[in-house]
Design an enzyme around this catalytic site. Structure first.
Site, PDB file in Angstrom:
ATOM      1  N   HIS A 133       0.846  -1.189   0.000  1.00  0.00           N
ATOM      2  CA  HIS A 133       0.000   0.000   0.000  1.00  0.00           C
ATOM      3  C   HIS A 133       0.881   1.238   0.000  1.00  0.00           C
ATOM      4  CE1 HIS A 133       0.648  -1.374   4.134  1.00  0.00           C
ATOM      5  NE2 HIS A 133       0.646  -0.111   4.507  1.00  0.00           N
ATOM      6  N   HIS A 145       0.953   5.132   1.054  1.00  0.00           N
ATOM      7  CA  HIS A 145       0.302   6.158   1.872  1.00  0.00           C
ATOM      8  C   HIS A 145       0.368   7.486   1.123  1.00  0.00           C
ATOM      9  CE1 HIS A 145       0.438   4.001   5.892  1.00  0.00           C
ATOM     10  NE2 HIS A 145       1.400   3.343   5.286  1.00  0.00           N
TER      11      HIS A 145
HETATM   12  P1  AMP Z   1       1.995   0.130   7.498  1.00  0.00           P
HETATM   13  O1  AMP Z   1       1.756  -1.341   7.179  1.00  0.00           O
HETATM   14  O2  AMP Z   1       3.020   0.313   8.567  1.00  0.00           O
HETATM   15  O3  AMP Z   1       2.311   0.919   6.250  1.00  0.00           O
HETATM   16  O4  AMP Z   1       0.661   0.720   8.107  1.00  0.00           O
HETATM   17  C1  AMP Z   1      -0.610   0.215   7.789  1.00  0.00           C
HETATM   18  C2  AMP Z   1      -1.614   1.331   7.781  1.00  0.00           C
HETATM   19  O5  AMP Z   1      -2.890   0.750   7.559  1.00  0.00           O
HETATM   20  C3  AMP Z   1      -1.705   2.140   9.081  1.00  0.00           C
HETATM   21  O6  AMP Z   1      -1.543   3.519   8.785  1.00  0.00           O
HETATM   22  C4  AMP Z   1      -3.104   1.805   9.605  1.00  0.00           C
HETATM   23  O7  AMP Z   1      -3.719   2.901  10.271  1.00  0.00           O
HETATM   24  C5  AMP Z   1      -3.840   1.415   8.349  1.00  0.00           C
HETATM   25  N1  AMP Z   1      -4.948   0.498   8.577  1.00  0.00           N
HETATM   26  C6  AMP Z   1      -4.916  -0.677   9.255  1.00  0.00           C
HETATM   27  N2  AMP Z   1      -6.133  -1.254   9.254  1.00  0.00           N
HETATM   28  C7  AMP Z   1      -6.954  -0.438   8.562  1.00  0.00           C
HETATM   29  C8  AMP Z   1      -8.334  -0.468   8.212  1.00  0.00           C
HETATM   30  N3  AMP Z   1      -9.141  -1.478   8.579  1.00  0.00           N
HETATM   31  N4  AMP Z   1      -8.847   0.545   7.492  1.00  0.00           N
HETATM   32  C9  AMP Z   1      -8.058   1.584   7.114  1.00  0.00           C
HETATM   33  N5  AMP Z   1      -6.749   1.671   7.402  1.00  0.00           N
HETATM   34  C10 AMP Z   1      -6.194   0.689   8.122  1.00  0.00           C
END
Ligand code: AMP
Length: 129
Positions: free
Chosen positions: A93, A95
């Site tokens: 993903h 950001h």
């Molecule tokens: P990272 O894997 O460190 O890049 O972070 C994962 C991101 O996904 C974090 O910013 C979380 O807040 C976000 N996240 C996790 N679960 C959900 C969800 N159910 N809906 C939206 N965002 C999510």
């Protein structure tokens, strides 16, 4: 087991959806660094971005650019920053984060919004796509 993002893409877990095409999906981050913090995800479930095939990688960047331009017009900010972490969710993903200060890029400064606010932010970004 499918990732939490695959479950979101399949509609098994709710999200504040921004955009979707046949290969990619965008939705608001539920624990945002800043208003409008958006995640762009390939539907194909791959853990690490550097393991994406080149075509999907380039497609993800093209999709994120489209979403990012709408985001920059919807949310007042100095610019939209882009970062890839992936330490929490093992499904690629990107950001997209509207930045006012470097604090918005640190993942230590979080903002909270009501459901109605999340819905309004998502609608405002969608309207600019
Ligand atoms: P990272 O894997 O460190 O890049 O972070 C994962 C991101 O996904 C974090 O910013 C979380 O807040 C976000 N996240 C996790 N679960 C959900 C969800 N159910 N809906 C939206 N965002 C999510």
């Amino acid at each position: 087991m499918p990732s939490i993002f695959t479950k979101i893409i399949n509609g098994e877990i709710p999200c504040y959806k921004i955009a979707e095409d046949d290969q990619f999906f965008a939705f608001l981050d539920i624990n945002p660094n800043a208003k409008g913090h958006t995640l762009c995800v390939p539907k194909k479930e791959v853990d690490k971005i550097m393991d994406l095939d080149a075509e999907t990688y380039m497609g993800l960047m093209r999709f994120a650019r489209k979403v990012g331009r709408a985001l920059e017009s919807a949310v007042p900010c100095k610019r939209v920053g882009m970062t890839v972490i992936g330490l929490e969710v093992p499904h690629v993903h990107v950001h997209l984060i509207p930045l006012q200060t470097m604090a918005n890029a640190t993942f230590q400064h979080k903002e909270s919004f009501t459901e109605a606010e999340f819905m309004a932010i998502a609608e405002s970004i969608r309207a600019r796509l």
